[in-house]
Enzyme design. Structure first.
Site, short mmCIF file in Angstrom:
data_model
loop_
_atom_site.label_atom_id
_atom_site.label_comp_id
_atom_site.label_asym_id
_atom_site.label_seq_id
_atom_site.Cartn_x
_atom_site.Cartn_y
_atom_site.Cartn_z
CB ALA A 1 5.42 -4.54 0.35
N GLY B 1 -2.77 -0.51 -2.45
CA GLY B 1 -2.04 -1.45 -1.62
C GLY B 1 -1.16 -2.36 -2.45
CG ASN B 2 1.98 -3.98 -0.88
OD1 ASN B 2 1.94 -4.97 -0.15
ND2 ASN B 2 2.32 -2.77 -0.45
NE ARG B 3 -0.37 -10.78 -5.87
CZ ARG B 3 -0.08 -11.69 -6.78
NH1 ARG B 3 0.55 -11.34 -7.89
NH2 ARG B 3 -0.40 -12.96 -6.60
#
Length: 412
Positions: free
Chosen positions: A279, A212-214
């Protein structure tokens, strides 16, 4: 116009539905936020919440009739002086009267004289909301520049469930604040349909792990809120976001990049603007393991990755609708190969979108991300025509309005 203390004047109209009791919380939020609020109920509304309650909570007199204090011409004066009118709940009857210009009480008279933004928060049974008469009345009000939120779905009176539930007071309050921030500006996105992606995709590795991402979705949700305040019909494709739904937006929840791609292309088929603020993971595990990968004494096998679809590039190459404006986001950091803007300009050339919002997502002096999870943001909006519009650090709603300004200029 603000009152003598400089507070914005808000008229809270309350029509006769069971959800009238929820307007008490909305009134509290408005007054605690510094607004001077005049409550104007209908006679039917007073069957649910009495005049004494509204007067005590607002600190102002309450009336339903144009014949009270006639020397002050209240049905004209109240609307003329207001900075914002909010009607919550707005029943099917009230929407019909407003759409057809009827003025048989103080609230409907106020609506005809108001020259400020007007926000309706409908609440009624599903059959009423979906009836062709109500659909046409809502379309008429929106065409004239009023902001009509879509009702929430859920439990209604009795055992009924479905669309028609009053949005939560916190959501109505957030929409009202956006309108107060914009002031008397014309809802310039009225009649436009926009699609916004928000959050960050997650690519499963096994039942408990993912790549995943932030991204928290704050910027995408700010884009939705500001678009709604400017009159747009909004579809929000939300990937793994823990934020309350913006009142009035249609929210489509997704998890992975493939799910996001499907949802965006489906929603974009008749959209005027598509903003890809989410994102989206560039890669996903080549294989998802059905059982949890156990930890052992040996080193784990290398993780094989495959590319995810480039949703932004696909949208730009094959636009679902002629004249559609596509806006991309670039979360960049500078490196040995170039600055943040260097990378942004290169991405704009590759993706061939109309606008690219370039964020510096490096760490600040305290080691925190400059963009992810922060209520503030700064960016440069690059245009395919060579324009570069810097937006100084400030609330994400400010950047959102700048993006809509640029998109609207290209639609025109």
């Amino acid at each position: 116009m603000p009152d003598a203390q400089g507070r914005p004047r808000v008229v809270l109209g309350v029509s006769g539905g069971i959800a009238a009791y929820k307007a008490c919380e909305l009134l509290r939020r408005l007054t605690e936020g510094g607004a001077s609020v005049r409550v104007v109920p209908t006679e039917a509304a007073l069957k649910f919440v009495g005049a004494a309650t509204w007067a005590a909570l607002s600190g102002q007199p309450v009336s339903t009739s144009v014949f009270d204090d006639v020397h002050e011409v209240p049905h004209v004066r109240i609307g003329q002086q207001a900075d914002l009118v909010v009607v919550a709940p707005a029943t099917a009857d009230l929407l019909a009267k407003a759409a057809h210009g009827q003025a048989d009480d103080l609230l409907t008279g106020t609506l005809l004289t108001a020259r400020c933004p007007v926000l309706y928060a409908p609440a009624m049974h599903t059959e009423m909301w979906e009836h062709p008469a109500t659909v046409e009345n809502v379309a008429t009000l929106r065409r004239r520049g009023a902001i009509v939120l879509d009702p929430a779905s859920g439990r209604l009176t009795g055992a009924d469930t479905g669309p028609g539930r009053l949005p939560e007071p916190a959501q109505i309050h957030a929409a009202a604040l956006r309108l107060l921030e914009r002031g008397p500006a014309v809802p310039d996105l009225a009649g436009r349909r926009v699609v916004i992606s928000a959050g960050g995709t997650r690519e499963p590795l096994d039942p408990v792990r993912f790549l995943g991402n932030r991204s928290t979705g704050l910027q995408g949700y700010a884009l939705a809120e500001t678009a709604l305040a400017r009159g747009a019909e909004v579809v929000l494709v939300s990937a793994n976001v823990e934020l309350p739904d913006p009142a009035g937006a249609k929210v489509v929840r997704v998890g992975t990049a493939e799910e996001l791609r499907t949802a965006v292309f489906e929603a974009a088929s008749d959209a005027d603007v598509v903003v890809m603020a989410a994102a989206v993971a560039d890669f996903r595990p080549a294989q998802r393991v059905e059982a949890k990968i156990k930890k052992s004494d040996s080193e784990p096998e290398p993780l094989a990755l495959v590319r995810n679809p480039d949703v932004l590039a696909e949208l730009c190459a094959d636009r679902p609708r002629p004249g559609q404006v596509v806006v991309g986001f670039a979360a960049e950091t500078g490196d040995a190969d170039g600055t943040v803007l260097d990378h942004g300009r290169a991405k704009l050339a590759r993706k061939r979108c109309d606008l690219l919002v370039v964020n510096d997502v490096g760490a600040d002096a305290d080691g925190r991300s400059k963009a992810f999870g922060s209520p503030d943001n700064a960016a440069v909006i690059l245009g395919s025509d060579g324009t570069e519009t810097p937006v100084a650090r400030g609330p994400k709603t400010v950047l959102s309005d700048a993006i809509w300004d640029q998109a609207l200029a290209r639609l025109r």
